[in-house]
Write a protein that holds these residues in place. Structure first.
Motif, PDB file in Angstrom:
ATOM      1  N   LYS A  16       0.832  -1.212   0.000  1.00 24.12           N
ATOM      2  CA  LYS A  16       0.000   0.000   0.000  1.00 24.12           C
ATOM      3  C   LYS A  16       0.861   1.256   0.000  1.00 24.12           C
ATOM      4  O   LYS A  16       0.638   2.169  -0.802  1.00 24.12           O
ATOM      5  CB  LYS A  16      -0.917   0.019   1.235  1.00 24.12           C
ATOM      6  CG  LYS A  16      -2.034  -0.999   1.165  1.00 24.12           C
ATOM      7  CD  LYS A  16      -2.801  -1.088   2.484  1.00 24.12           C
ATOM      8  CE  LYS A  16      -3.688  -2.339   2.502  1.00 24.12           C
ATOM      9  NZ  LYS A  16      -4.102  -2.720   3.860  1.00 24.12           N
ATOM     10  N   PHE A  19       2.483   1.636  -3.380  1.00 16.22           N
ATOM     11  CA  PHE A  19       1.469   2.025  -4.381  1.00 16.22           C
ATOM     12  C   PHE A  19       1.181   3.523  -4.283  1.00 16.22           C
ATOM     13  O   PHE A  19       1.163   4.246  -5.296  1.00 16.22           O
ATOM     14  CB  PHE A  19       0.190   1.223  -4.129  1.00 16.22           C
ATOM     15  CG  PHE A  19      -0.943   1.506  -5.082  1.00 16.22           C
ATOM     16  CD1 PHE A  19      -1.939   2.419  -4.743  1.00 16.22           C
ATOM     17  CD2 PHE A  19      -1.006   0.873  -6.314  1.00 16.22           C
ATOM     18  CE1 PHE A  19      -2.990   2.691  -5.610  1.00 16.22           C
ATOM     19  CE2 PHE A  19      -2.062   1.127  -7.197  1.00 16.22           C
ATOM     20  CZ  PHE A  19      -3.048   2.041  -6.844  1.00 16.22           C
ATOM     21  N   GLN A  20       1.016   3.998  -3.054  1.00 16.36           N
ATOM     22  CA  GLN A  20       0.702   5.425  -2.862  1.00 16.36           C
ATOM     23  C   GLN A  20       1.885   6.313  -3.250  1.00 16.36           C
ATOM     24  O   GLN A  20       1.735   7.331  -3.900  1.00 16.36           O
ATOM     25  CB  GLN A  20       0.307   5.674  -1.385  1.00 16.36           C
ATOM     26  CG  GLN A  20      -1.103   5.195  -1.086  1.00 16.36           C
ATOM     27  CD  GLN A  20      -1.304   4.758   0.363  1.00 16.36           C
ATOM     28  OE1 GLN A  20      -0.437   4.928   1.224  1.00 16.36           O
ATOM     29  NE2 GLN A  20      -2.480   4.187   0.628  1.00 16.36           N
ATOM     30  N   TYR A  23       2.371   6.670  -7.084  1.00 14.71           N
ATOM     31  CA  TYR A  23       1.099   6.849  -7.809  1.00 14.71           C
ATOM     32  C   TYR A  23       1.225   7.765  -9.023  1.00 14.71           C
ATOM     33  O   TYR A  23       0.799   7.425 -10.110  1.00 14.71           O
ATOM     34  CB  TYR A  23       0.042   7.402  -6.841  1.00 14.71           C
ATOM     35  CG  TYR A  23      -1.362   7.291  -7.401  1.00 14.71           C
ATOM     36  CD1 TYR A  23      -2.027   8.411  -7.895  1.00 14.71           C
ATOM     37  CD2 TYR A  23      -1.980   6.041  -7.497  1.00 14.71           C
ATOM     38  CE1 TYR A  23      -3.290   8.288  -8.428  1.00 14.71           C
ATOM     39  CE2 TYR A  23      -3.250   5.913  -8.026  1.00 14.71           C
ATOM     40  CZ  TYR A  23      -3.907   7.045  -8.498  1.00 14.71           C
ATOM     41  OH  TYR A  23      -5.160   6.920  -9.045  1.00 14.71           O
ATOM     42  N   ARG A  28       4.997   1.687 -12.072  1.00 13.11           N
ATOM     43  CA  ARG A  28       3.675   1.113 -11.780  1.00 13.11           C
ATOM     44  C   ARG A  28       3.830  -0.333 -11.307  1.00 13.11           C
ATOM     45  O   ARG A  28       4.795  -1.016 -11.672  1.00 13.11           O
ATOM     46  CB  ARG A  28       2.780   1.169 -13.003  1.00 13.11           C
ATOM     47  CG  ARG A  28       3.327   0.421 -14.171  1.00 13.11           C
ATOM     48  CD  ARG A  28       2.468   0.555 -15.394  1.00 13.11           C
ATOM     49  NE  ARG A  28       3.159  -0.074 -16.531  1.00 13.11           N
ATOM     50  CZ  ARG A  28       2.651  -0.205 -17.726  1.00 13.11           C
ATOM     51  NH1 ARG A  28       1.450   0.266 -17.979  1.00 13.11           N
ATOM     52  NH2 ARG A  28       3.331  -0.783 -18.698  1.00 13.11           N
ATOM     53  N   PHE A  44      -6.305  -5.615  -1.388  1.00 14.09           N
ATOM     54  CA  PHE A  44      -5.884  -4.287  -1.864  1.00 14.09           C
ATOM     55  C   PHE A  44      -5.625  -4.327  -3.369  1.00 14.09           C
ATOM     56  O   PHE A  44      -6.046  -3.443  -4.117  1.00 14.09           O
ATOM     57  CB  PHE A  44      -4.610  -3.849  -1.132  1.00 14.09           C
ATOM     58  CG  PHE A  44      -4.065  -2.526  -1.598  1.00 14.09           C
ATOM     59  CD1 PHE A  44      -3.046  -2.473  -2.541  1.00 14.09           C
ATOM     60  CD2 PHE A  44      -4.595  -1.329  -1.119  1.00 14.09           C
ATOM     61  CE1 PHE A  44      -2.560  -1.244  -3.004  1.00 14.09           C
ATOM     62  CE2 PHE A  44      -4.115  -0.104  -1.564  1.00 14.09           C
ATOM     63  CZ  PHE A  44      -3.100  -0.067  -2.514  1.00 14.09           C
ATOM     64  N   ALA A  45      -4.959  -5.380  -3.840  1.00  7.89           N
ATOM     65  CA  ALA A  45      -4.669  -5.501  -5.281  1.00  7.89           C
ATOM     66  C   ALA A  45      -5.964  -5.540  -6.083  1.00  7.89           C
ATOM     67  O   ALA A  45      -6.117  -4.828  -7.079  1.00  7.89           O
ATOM     68  CB  ALA A  45      -3.833  -6.756  -5.530  1.00  7.89           C
ATOM     69  N   GLU A  47      -8.881  -4.393  -5.231  1.00 12.33           N
ATOM     70  CA  GLU A  47      -9.562  -3.071  -5.146  1.00 12.33           C
ATOM     71  C   GLU A  47      -8.932  -2.058  -6.107  1.00 12.33           C
ATOM     72  O   GLU A  47      -9.572  -1.109  -6.548  1.00 12.33           O
ATOM     73  CB  GLU A  47      -9.476  -2.522  -3.708  1.00 12.33           C
ATOM     74  CG  GLU A  47     -10.411  -3.216  -2.738  1.00 12.33           C
ATOM     75  CD  GLU A  47     -10.090  -2.862  -1.267  1.00 12.33           C
ATOM     76  OE1 GLU A  47     -10.868  -3.292  -0.403  1.00 12.33           O
ATOM     77  OE2 GLU A  47      -9.057  -2.177  -1.023  1.00 12.33           O
ATOM     78  N   ASN A  48      -7.635  -2.296  -6.435  1.00 11.84           N
ATOM     79  CA  ASN A  48      -6.919  -1.332  -7.293  1.00 11.84           C
ATOM     80  C   ASN A  48      -6.616  -1.916  -8.669  1.00 11.84           C
ATOM     81  O   ASN A  48      -5.711  -1.440  -9.373  1.00 11.84           O
ATOM     82  CB  ASN A  48      -5.639  -0.883  -6.573  1.00 11.84           C
ATOM     83  CG  ASN A  48      -5.991   0.035  -5.398  1.00 11.84           C
ATOM     84  OD1 ASN A  48      -6.264   1.215  -5.574  1.00 11.84           O
ATOM     85  ND2 ASN A  48      -6.046  -0.551  -4.199  1.00 11.84           N
ATOM     86  N   ASN A  49      -7.372  -2.975  -9.012  1.00  7.70           N
ATOM     87  CA  ASN A  49      -7.278  -3.598 -10.357  1.00  7.70           C
ATOM     88  C   ASN A  49      -5.854  -4.004 -10.737  1.00  7.70           C
ATOM     89  O   ASN A  49      -5.433  -3.832 -11.896  1.00  7.70           O
ATOM     90  CB  ASN A  49      -7.827  -2.629 -11.421  1.00  7.70           C
ATOM     91  CG  ASN A  49      -9.270  -2.231 -11.098  1.00  7.70           C
ATOM     92  OD1 ASN A  49     -10.094  -3.102 -10.807  1.00  7.70           O
ATOM     93  ND2 ASN A  49      -9.533  -0.923 -11.058  1.00  7.70           N
ATOM     94  N   ILE A  50      -5.108  -4.490  -9.740  1.00  9.00           N
ATOM     95  CA  ILE A  50      -3.756  -5.003 -10.025  1.00  9.00           C
ATOM     96  C   ILE A  50      -3.860  -6.526 -10.183  1.00  9.00           C
ATOM     97  O   ILE A  50      -4.378  -7.204  -9.284  1.00  9.00           O
ATOM     98  CB  ILE A  50      -2.786  -4.678  -8.863  1.00  9.00           C
ATOM     99  CG1 ILE A  50      -2.736  -3.164  -8.600  1.00  9.00           C
ATOM    100  CG2 ILE A  50      -1.388  -5.206  -9.173  1.00  9.00           C
ATOM    101  CD1 ILE A  50      -1.979  -2.790  -7.326  1.00  9.00           C
TER     102      ILE A  50
END
Ligand code: GRF
Length: 203
Positions: A16, A19-20, A23, A28, A44-45, A47-50
Motif C-alpha cells: 500500500k 502504491f501510494q 502513484y 507502476r 488491496f490488489a 480493489e486497485n485492479n492489479i
C-alpha cells in the motif's frame, strides 16, 4: 514505464505505501504475487485492479509454478521484483531469471537478525530478547541464500525505551514504509551504482 511485481503474503502495508508513493510517477505495479490467496494484500490488489498471480511450488488448482510465473512476469516486462513479506524461498532458477532485479525488505538491520525463520514478529522478539538498543529496516538484493544479497539501504530507529517486541514492530514498520519506496525509486531512476562490491546510492 518502469514495471514492478510485488510479492506478498500478509496485510500488504508495504504494498500500500509503495502504491501510494509511486502513484503519480512512471513506476507502476503490474502484478501482485502471493501463495496466500486470501491475504490482505490481495484484497488491496483487487480493489486497485492489479493482476494477482497465485504461485505454488506444488501443483495446485488456480496456482502457477515459478517457471510459469517467470514467463508471466517477463510478458509483463517486469523490471523489478519487490519482495514485501513473501514467505516462500525464491527458487534459484527464478533468481537467475531476474538476476539483480529482485529486492527484499527485511524488518531488521541485516546481517543481524536475518536468515531462515527470521520473519514477522520472530525478528522483533529476537531483537527484544537481545536487548538491542537500535533496530531498523534493510532493503537488499535477493540472491540464492535467505537475507544474504548485497545491502542497498538501511535506516535505524532507537528502541532503547521499548517495552515489547510489538513496540519494535510498530517503529520498524514506519521505517519500512519510507525505505522501500525510496529504494524502488532510486533503482527505477538508475541512481544505484555497484562499485568494489558495495552498493552506492546516488543523489
Ligand atoms: C514486513 O515487516 C516486511 O519487512 C517483512 O514482512 C512484513 C510484511 O508486512 N518482510 P506487510 O504485509 O507489508 O504489512
Amino acid at each position: 514505464m518502469y514495471n514492478l511485481s510485488v510479492f506478498v503474503s500478509g496485510r500488504g502495508s508495504n504494498l500500500k505505501s509503495l502504491f501510494q508513493e509511486i502513484y503519480d510517477s512512471d513506476i507502476r505495479i503490474v502484478s501482485v504475487v502471493t501463495s496466500v490467496p486470501d491475504c490482505g494484500a490481495v484484497i488491496f490488489a483487487d480493489e486497485n485492479n492489479i493482476p494477482v498471480f497465485l504461485v505454488s511450488d506444488k501443483p495446485k488448482e488456480g496456482f502457477v509454478n515459478f517457471d510459469t510465473l517467470t514467463g508471466l512476469l517477463k510478458s509483463q516486462n517486469v523490471n523489478l521484483v519487490v519482495l514485501a513479506g513473501f514467505l516462500k524461498k525464491i527458487p534459484d532458477n527464478f533468481v537467475e531469471a531476474f538476476q539483480n532485479k529482485i529486492i527484499n525488505i527485511h524488518p531488521a538491520l541485516l546481517p543481524s537478525f536475518g536468515g531462515k525463520g527470521m520473519y514477522g514478529i520472530n525478528v522483533h522478539k529476537a531483537v527484544f530478547e537481545k536487548s538491542a538498543q537500535l533496530s531498523g529496516a534493510t532493503v537488499h538484493f535477493v540472491d540464492k541464500v535467505y537475507d544474504n544479497g548485497k545491502i542497498i539501504a538501511q535506516k535505524s530507529v532507537d528502541i532503547s525505551d521499548v517495552n515489547s517486541p510489538e513496540d519494535i514492530a510498530e517503529r520498524v514498520l514506519k521505517i519500512e514504509h519510507e525505505l522501500l519506496p525510496f529504494v524502488v525509486k532510486k533503482i527505477a531512476f538508475k541512481k544505484i551504482e555497484i562499485r568494489n562490491n558495495r552498493v552506492y546510492i546516488l543523489n
